[in-house]
Design a protein around this motif. Structure first.
Motif, PDB file in Angstrom:
ATOM      1  N   THR A 112      -2.254   1.994  57.456  1.00 17.23           N
ATOM      2  CA  THR A 112      -2.610   2.984  58.456  1.00 17.23           C
ATOM      3  C   THR A 112      -3.596   3.950  57.835  1.00 17.23           C
ATOM      4  O   THR A 112      -3.982   3.790  56.679  1.00 17.23           O
ATOM      5  N   SER A 158      -5.253   4.867  64.837  1.00 17.47           N
ATOM      6  CA  SER A 158      -3.914   5.130  64.314  1.00 17.47           C
ATOM      7  C   SER A 158      -3.459   6.543  64.631  1.00 17.47           C
ATOM      8  O   SER A 158      -2.285   6.784  64.871  1.00 17.47           O
TER       9      SER A 158
ATOM     10  N   THR B 117       1.874   4.470  61.083  1.00 16.93           N
ATOM     11  CA  THR B 117       1.806   5.675  61.899  1.00 16.93           C
ATOM     12  C   THR B 117       2.414   5.342  63.246  1.00 16.93           C
ATOM     13  O   THR B 117       2.053   4.333  63.849  1.00 16.93           O
ATOM     14  N   LYS B 119       3.180   7.122  66.992  1.00 14.96           N
ATOM     15  CA  LYS B 119       2.949   8.303  67.807  1.00 14.96           C
ATOM     16  C   LYS B 119       4.070   8.446  68.820  1.00 14.96           C
ATOM     17  O   LYS B 119       4.365   7.505  69.544  1.00 14.96           O
ATOM     18  N   ILE B 121       5.097  10.518  72.013  1.00 10.96           N
ATOM     19  CA  ILE B 121       4.483  11.385  73.010  1.00 10.96           C
ATOM     20  C   ILE B 121       5.536  11.777  74.036  1.00 10.96           C
ATOM     21  O   ILE B 121       6.115  10.919  74.698  1.00 10.96           O
ATOM     22  N   GLU B 130       3.644   4.870  70.549  1.00 12.28           N
ATOM     23  CA  GLU B 130       2.452   4.039  70.361  1.00 12.28           C
ATOM     24  C   GLU B 130       2.414   3.570  68.919  1.00 12.28           C
ATOM     25  O   GLU B 130       2.530   4.366  67.997  1.00 12.28           O
ATOM     26  N   ILE B 179       3.510  11.013  64.438  1.00 15.20           N
ATOM     27  CA  ILE B 179       2.669  12.028  65.061  1.00 15.20           C
ATOM     28  C   ILE B 179       3.284  12.372  66.399  1.00 15.20           C
ATOM     29  O   ILE B 179       3.491  11.499  67.237  1.00 15.20           O
TER      30      ILE B 179
END
Lengths: 181, 260
Positions: A112, A158, B117, B119, B121, B130, B179
């Motif tokens: 990533t 990413s 990573t 995500k 949300i 994601e 994230i």
């Protein structure tokens, strides 16, 4: 199994060398790569590095499986590398997907966007935005299919939520994108 | 019966809230282990101070009872005691502050490059996840919504208000970057076993790095009042061995790339 354990230790040290040489995106990867692949990668990357300086090439090389890469590497190095990249990029990506299906369905590269020390805090909003801009500036400077821009594309994909990317793409089409492109 | 239950609980790690739970959930990440250890460290001083203060209080009440000793001693100055009561509290607060800051800053630290990573949300009232590390275009992405399973659909053994239809699958023993952001109102992505609670703010990306040390299923809930169904926005993280994660992701990716 014994083989892999045996070849583990030299590949680790190689990986350590790599980290110094290639600043950004290799540091996270070699951990999960099979040891044999790491070894060939290391060779490949070093030869590539010697011939030309395109980090995107590594990405392409790593995507494709180890046997073809190790065969191709010596051929590629003296050849005009940029041309190779251009016609290799889409093909290699497709190839890698197919190969994943055929041989080892469980071997997907865990990689990533690396930690960026311009953005050391919890707030990564500008990290995503910056990577998006970097990609589009790179494409504007190097041309649409430039392989060295691929890594920025990977990074922003990413990091950024898909919704944001869609919005920005739309804004760029309409000429209302707020960033410095 | 209760004793048996407690015995059982100490054997199996508890990664979801329990009825009458008093302590933290079992740690799944070094961060959570740090939080629990800090809690115990601070509790040592807390008990020390509590015992001392109670002792002084009881002693004062005992010795200066109005029938026993109606006129207390009229001390207004004492150098020794003033020095002591300045130095000891400052030492104690130092002993609390140092491990606390160490933990606080280590939680923010990005020591290594993450391997994946994810995500998260926040939406009213579900989470979207994601996985886009493997994308080769802007559209194609491994994205799914994670809704709570309503009470009437629960199967035996599932937790009410905690189960979701699509869990976040993460590799164990791997550095993860999560994230967290929101698409509408502020939410908060929290998983107690991982020691994570991160606000999801629209227009902002908050990053947390975690390392899940053992495989398991970890439950959490939205931790910022986000509207009517705030209580029905759970989070379930499933940590699997790394190779299983790889095969799972590639299995989910291949049909997509085949279509595209």
């Amino acid at each position: 199994m014994a083989e892999s354990v045996a070849s583990q230790s030299p590949s680790l040290s190689e990986q350590y060398h790599l980290e110094k040489e290639v600043k950004q995106d290799t540091s996270a990867k070699p951990v999960e790569v099979a040891p044999e692949v790491t070894a060939t990668q290391a060779e490949e990357v070093t030869t590539d590095k010697a011939s030309e300086e395109s980090p995107a090439e590594e990405a392409v090389g790593e995507k494709s499986e180890s046997p073809p890469a190790s065969e191709e590497a010596p051929k590629e190095a003296p050849a005009a590398a940029v041309e190779d990249n251009v016609d290799e990029t889409p093909a290699a990506v497709e190839e890698s997907n197919e190969e994943v299906v055929e041989e080892t369905p469980d071997e997907i590269k865990l990689e990533t966007a690396p930690a960026d020390f311009r953005f050391p805090t919890t707030n990564q909003t500008r990290h995503c935005f910056t990577r998006y801009i970097e990609y589009h500036r790179c494409v504007a400077a190097k041309g649409d299919e430039a392989p060295e821009c691929d890594k920025f594309a990977k990074f922003y994909r990413s990091l950024c939520p898909g919704e944001w990317v869609d919005k920005w793409n739309e804004q760029r089409e309409n000429g209302t994108f707020p960033g410095p492109l | 019966m209760i004793v048996l239950k407690w015995l059982f609980l100490t054997i199996s790690p508890c990664d979801a809230a329990e009825p009458w739970q008093l302590g933290s959930q079992d740690a799944a990440t070094p961060i959570m282990q740090g939080i629990i250890d800090l809690h115990h460290d601070i509790f040592f001083f807390l008990i020390l101070i509590l015992v001392f203060v109670l002792w002084i209080l009881v002693r004062a009440l005992w010795h200066f009872h109005y029938k026993e000793n109606a006129i207390p001693q009229r001390i207004v100055h004492g150098t020794t005691i003033e020095i002591l009561r300045t130095i000891f509290p400052s030492l104690i607060s130092m002993f609390i502050a140092i491990p606390s800051f160490a933990l606080l800053y280590s939680m923010d630290e990005v020591v290594v490059d993450p391997a994946i990573t994810i995500k998260a949300i926040g939406h009213q009232w579900y989470w979207t996840y994601e996985y886009s590390d493997y994308n080769s275009s802007d559209e194609q992405s491994l994205t799914f919504d994670s809704y709570m399973i309503p009470e009437e659909d629960l199967e035996l053994g599932q937790s009410r208000l905690l189960e979701v239809d699509n869990r976040v699958v993460v590799p164990a023993k791997t550095h993860l970057r999560i994230i967290v952001t929101s698409a509408d109102v502020p939410h908060s992505w929290a998983v107690p076993s991982s020691g994570v609670k991160c606000d999801a703010v629209p227009g902002r990306l908050n990053q947390i790095s975690i390392l899940v040390q053992r495989e398991g299923v970890y439950y959490g809930q939205c931790s910022e009042i986000c509207g009517t169904n705030h209580a029905f926005t759970p989070i379930v993280v499933e940590a699997v061995p790394r190779k299983d994660y790889g095969s799972r992701v590639s299995n989910q990716l291949i049909p997509q790339t085949g279509e595209a």
